[in-house]
Design a protein around this motif. Structure first.
Motif, PDB file in Angstrom:
ATOM      1  N   GLY A 398      88.228  41.216  58.153  1.00  0.00           N
ATOM      2  CA  GLY A 398      89.025  42.255  58.803  1.00  0.00           C
ATOM      3  C   GLY A 398      88.158  43.321  59.427  1.00  0.00           C
ATOM      4  N   ALA A 399      88.735  44.525  59.573  1.00  0.00           N
ATOM      5  CA  ALA A 399      88.025  45.598  60.262  1.00  0.00           C
ATOM      6  C   ALA A 399      88.527  46.944  59.775  1.00  0.00           C
ATOM      7  CB  ALA A 399      88.228  45.490  61.770  1.00  0.00           C
ATOM      8  N   LEU A 400      87.649  47.949  59.892  1.00  0.00           N
ATOM      9  CA  LEU A 400      88.007  49.345  59.692  1.00  0.00           C
ATOM     10  C   LEU A 400      88.051  50.006  61.054  1.00  0.00           C
ATOM     11  CD1 LEU A 400      85.895  50.571  56.645  1.00  0.00           C
ATOM     12  CD2 LEU A 400      88.365  50.459  56.777  1.00  0.00           C
ATOM     13  N   VAL A 401      89.135  50.717  61.353  1.00  0.00           N
ATOM     14  CA  VAL A 401      89.289  51.336  62.667  1.00  0.00           C
ATOM     15  C   VAL A 401      89.688  52.793  62.481  1.00  0.00           C
ATOM     16  CG1 VAL A 401      90.461  51.253  64.896  1.00  0.00           C
ATOM     17  CG2 VAL A 401      90.046  49.136  63.632  1.00  0.00           C
ATOM     18  N   ALA A 402      88.989  53.687  63.193  1.00  0.00           N
ATOM     19  CA  ALA A 402      89.345  55.109  63.215  1.00  0.00           C
ATOM     20  C   ALA A 402      90.180  55.369  64.471  1.00  0.00           C
ATOM     21  CB  ALA A 402      88.087  55.977  63.217  1.00  0.00           C
ATOM     22  N   TRP A 403      91.346  55.964  64.282  1.00  0.00           N
ATOM     23  CA  TRP A 403      92.268  56.241  65.386  1.00  0.00           C
ATOM     24  C   TRP A 403      92.356  57.743  65.619  1.00  0.00           C
ATOM     25  CZ3 TRP A 403      94.466  52.510  68.365  1.00  0.00           C
ATOM     26  CH2 TRP A 403      94.471  51.210  67.865  1.00  0.00           C
ATOM     27  N   ASN A 404      92.236  58.137  66.885  1.00  0.00           N
ATOM     28  CA  ASN A 404      92.450  59.525  67.285  1.00  0.00           C
ATOM     29  C   ASN A 404      93.937  59.699  67.600  1.00  0.00           C
ATOM     30  OD1 ASN A 404      92.753  61.884  69.077  1.00  0.00           O
ATOM     31  ND2 ASN A 404      90.525  61.979  68.953  1.00  0.00           N
ATOM     32  N   LEU A 405      94.601  60.558  66.858  1.00  0.00           N
ATOM     33  CA  LEU A 405      96.050  60.690  66.997  1.00  0.00           C
ATOM     34  C   LEU A 405      96.467  61.454  68.245  1.00  0.00           C
ATOM     35  CD1 LEU A 405      96.969  61.410  63.284  1.00  0.00           C
ATOM     36  CD2 LEU A 405      97.034  59.244  64.499  1.00  0.00           C
ATOM     37  N   LYS A 406      95.533  62.177  68.863  1.00  0.00           N
ATOM     38  CA  LYS A 406      95.865  62.872  70.106  1.00  0.00           C
ATOM     39  C   LYS A 406      95.865  61.914  71.284  1.00  0.00           C
ATOM     40  CE  LYS A 406      94.436  67.590  68.975  1.00  0.00           C
ATOM     41  NZ  LYS A 406      93.546  68.725  69.344  1.00  0.00           N
ATOM     42  N   SER A 407      94.827  61.076  71.366  1.00  0.00           N
ATOM     43  CA  SER A 407      94.720  60.139  72.490  1.00  0.00           C
ATOM     44  C   SER A 407      95.329  58.788  72.182  1.00  0.00           C
ATOM     45  CB  SER A 407      93.246  59.962  72.872  1.00  0.00           C
ATOM     46  OG  SER A 407      92.511  59.403  71.790  1.00  0.00           O
ATOM     47  N   LEU A 408      95.701  58.564  70.899  1.00  0.00           N
ATOM     48  CA  LEU A 408      96.221  57.268  70.470  1.00  0.00           C
ATOM     49  C   LEU A 408      95.275  56.139  70.848  1.00  0.00           C
ATOM     50  CD1 LEU A 408     100.064  57.521  71.171  1.00  0.00           C
ATOM     51  CD2 LEU A 408      98.821  57.916  69.061  1.00  0.00           C
ATOM     52  N   SER A 409      93.994  56.388  70.690  1.00  0.00           N
ATOM     53  CA  SER A 409      92.994  55.379  71.012  1.00  0.00           C
ATOM     54  C   SER A 409      91.992  55.286  69.877  1.00  0.00           C
ATOM     55  CB  SER A 409      92.264  55.738  72.321  1.00  0.00           C
ATOM     56  OG  SER A 409      91.577  56.976  72.173  1.00  0.00           O
ATOM     57  N   SER A 410      91.329  54.156  69.827  1.00  0.00           N
ATOM     58  CA  SER A 410      90.329  53.930  68.785  1.00  0.00           C
ATOM     59  C   SER A 410      89.084  54.747  69.085  1.00  0.00           C
ATOM     60  CB  SER A 410      89.982  52.444  68.708  1.00  0.00           C
ATOM     61  OG  SER A 410      88.852  52.240  67.899  1.00  0.00           O
ATOM     62  N   SER A 411      88.587  55.475  68.071  1.00  0.00           N
ATOM     63  CA  SER A 411      87.363  56.252  68.239  1.00  0.00           C
ATOM     64  C   SER A 411      86.178  55.612  67.532  1.00  0.00           C
ATOM     65  CB  SER A 411      87.575  57.674  67.700  1.00  0.00           C
ATOM     66  OG  SER A 411      87.950  57.641  66.335  1.00  0.00           O
TER      67      SER A 411
END
Length: 673
Positions: A398-411
């Motif tokens: 699998g994977a660990l993903v950090a999401w920016n809630l303002k841009s709704l994009s993966s950081s």
């Protein structure tokens, strides 16, 4: 310089008052042709760049040399070279702009006029070839000057240079008078503001003193109640005969504790049972501020409710098209709840608006969002996702993903090695949200930089046992872990892999119907062969017959389905959550990480495990000694504990159970010397 135009107007007014009309007209004419632009840096730069745009090199040089004579020549000799450097860069910008706008004739004209003057200057040697290079923007010698960043840096530096000169120029007395007057007004305003602030602080101090006095009175009353309560519990403990099995007491009495001998224990002040669900609890968590509880059951119904008696109606989120695999509150407030699903989606539920306000998803490779952790300082949430565990064709990595809630994009993203079939069981942020600890099923611990989602240190725990829970210590110098064998470890952050202490947590993890025969964790292949488990209404799990009074069950909802959960093969996705032992939901650390709450197998009066047993109980362990500080009442098979949590705002715990109930336990921490 800000009052320059105001002073000009005052001078003109004075000239007219005195009848000096000739002087007035001369001042008007000179003001309109003012090369100093009223010492406004933006207008001076605008004038220079207009000559670049119009390809008027003669006017460009004339104006810059005026500035040199008017201002730069008066500077200390240390700054003369800087002024010359700005002139060199300005001419280079002129040539580059001409090339970019297909004005090569202007470039040739420049070198025809000024070539002889610049021929012996080392800074210009390479630039004589500029008119004859087809694509100078890609030539290593010139490509830097064609970049927008270079132009922006140059204009910003020139702007700051001019602004610094003007700010440090000696001012005439007339302007100084105006500046002093402005300063006095500003200082007077500041004095008035400070006086107002002092008055407010005095008022606030008086209010705080009154509140402190009120709290002191309440504290004394509470201490008296605590003393009376502890005396009662000690009397009760003393009345128990040696060898008496206290674990078999009726669950109708919520206050069942052991008296510990290590000077560290908890006392149950009260316990309330809430019946918000009609099937087994899969997740239950206190909100960040500790005022609300979010709980989810086997039917994928999420409820948000208060356990403190507020009048707000409970909220219900029905999830019919997907299964809720993970849940986490926003770590910065009680406003948002995050839900991870088996469709690769992360849903953001707004408690105030009572609606899902955002939704974003993983790629098709990672449909199972099994862990969520919210940053305590930024609008960032990290999720752990993997392939489906009930599809043979799905890969397990699998994977660990950090999401920016303002841009709704993966950081940032971290992908597990394809050869690693293990999944991440637990993730948690540190106090400032800059780091994240993750533990997986192979006993691997990793610490990530959340900004890049790159692993900055990693090590394998002893015996490579699956990590159930990983948590930063309160001082963040170490990591606490609890593995599936019931071992509590402390690991140094400064020396990755160095074990500081290890303790065995008695009777963790608890036995369940699926794990009585084997304590090993369920693998992905075993999940593919889920067999029907007995219904909780079957003889193996008899329904409760207690005559519990309505006052002992504080139900927020007015009605509840009569059915109890039945674990069937069709419920494979959610079944896999409860079948896996242990789950991270069975462990919760106190805010100061001095204690840990676990779901355990109950013990006899002699402290021995009741094996085999389908019963469970909540046990609080001292992290530094590994010894129990409190054993709560045991729960029968139909009420096995499936989730625990500990609010960071008080000594209040919750126990989510298999019959859909949630028990909220208020504690008093008792230390003896």
């Amino acid at each position: 310089m800000n009052s320059l135009h105001q002073v000009d107007d005052l001078v003109k007014e004075y000239l007219l008052f005195r009848g000096f009309t000739g002087t007035f007209r001369a001042l008007e004419v000179e003001s309109r042709t003012d090369k100093d632009k009223g010492f406004q840096v933006d207008k001076i730069l605008e004038e220079l760049l207009s000559f670049v745009t119009s390809s008027d090199v003669q006017s460009l040089l004339d104006y810059y040399r005026y500035l040199d004579i008017r201002f730069f020549s008066r500077l200390d000799s240390r700054f003369q070279r800087t002024a010359k450097k700005f002139e060199l860069c300005l001419l280079r910008h002129y040539l580059v702009h001409a090339i970019q706008h297909k004005k090569r004739d202007k470039v040739k004209e420049f070198f025809d006029i000024y070539g002889a003057e610049l021929h012996n200057t080392p800074e210009w040697t390479a630039w004589f070839a500029l008119p004859y290079i087809k694509q100078p923007a890609t030539d290593p010698t010139f490509e830097t000057f064609f970049a927008k960043q270079w132009v922006d840096n140059y204009t910003t530096s020139l702007h700051n240079f001019l602004a610094t000169i003007f700010q440090n120029m000696p001012l005439p007395s007339l302007l100084t008078f105006s500046v002093d007057r402005t300063k006095r007004k500003t200082q007077q305003s500041e004095i008035e503001s400070l006086r107002s602030t002092v008055d407010q602080l005095k008022s606030s101090l008086e209010s705080s003193e009154n509140e402190v006095a009120k709290l002191n009175v309440e504290l004394e009353e509470t201490r008296k109640e605590m003393t009376d309560g502890i005396s009662l519990i000690r009397q009760r403990a003393a009345s128990i005969q040696p060898g008496q099995d206290t674990s078999k007491e009726s669950t109708d009495d919520p206050v069942v504790t052991d008296t510990m001998q290590d000077g560290d224990s908890f006392v149950v002040l009260n316990q309330e049972e809430y019946s918000e669900h009609a099937s087994a609890i899969t997740h239950a968590q206190f909100s960040t501020q500790g005022t609300l509880i979010a709980s989810c059951d086997m039917d994928n119904i999420v409820r948000i409710w208060s356990y403190k008696g507020q009048s707000a109606a409970p909220q219900k989120i029905t999830s019919s098209n997907f299964n809720v695999l993970s849940m986490s509150w926003d770590a910065r407030s009680d406003r948002f709840l995050f839900l991870g699903t088996d469709q690769g989606m992360i849903r953001v539920y707004n408690v105030e608006n009572r609606s899902v306000v955002q939704e974003f998803g993983m790629s098709e490779k990672y449909p199972w969002v099994t862990q969520l952790s919210s940053s305590p300082v930024e609008p960032v949430i990290v999720c752990s996702a993997s392939g489906s565990k009930i599809k043979q064709s799905s890969k397990q990595h699998g994977a660990l993903v950090a999401w920016n809630l303002k841009s709704l994009s993966s950081s940032g993203i971290f992908k597990l090695d394809t050869s690693d079939s293990s999944e991440i069981n637990t993730i948690n942020h540190n106090h400032n949200g800059q780091m994240l600890v993750a533990g997986d099923g192979n006993g691997m611990l990793r610490i990530f930089d959340v900004r890049t989602m790159k692993s900055i240190m990693e090590w394998k725990t002893d015996n490579a046992r699956p990590v159930c829970m990983a948590q930063f210590s309160f001082d963040e110098n170490s990591i606490y872990t609890v593995n599936n064998g019931g071992c509590l470890n402390q690991w140094s952050i400064h020396k990755p892999g160095k074990q500081l202490q290890a303790h065995s947590l008695a009777n963790f993890p608890p036995c369940t119907p699926r794990t009585i025969a084997s304590q090993s964790s369920i693998t992905s292949s075993s999940l593919l062969k889920l067999e029907p488990q007995p219904s909780l209404s079957s003889p193996e799990f008899p329904r409760p017959t207690s005559n519990r009074s309505s006052s002992s069950r504080a139900s927020v909802s007015s009605s509840r389905s009569a059915r109890l959960p039945s674990f069937s093969a069709e419920e494979g996705v959610i079944q896999s959550l409860l079948a896996k032992t242990p789950r991270s939901q069975l462990v919760a650390f106190s805010d100061d990480t001095n204690h840990v709450l676990c779901a355990t197998q109950p013990t006899s009066a002699e402290g021995l495990a009741l094996a085999p047993s389908n019963e469970t109980q909540g046990t609080i362990f001292n992290v530094h000694s590994g010894q129990p500080a409190l054993r709560m009442a045991s729960q029968p098979a139909y009420r096995q504990i499936t989730a625990v949590d500990w609010t960071n705002t008080s000594n209040t715990c919750l126990l989510g159970c298999r019959d859909g109930s949630v028990n909220v336990v208020n504690l008093f921490h008792h230390r003896t010397l």
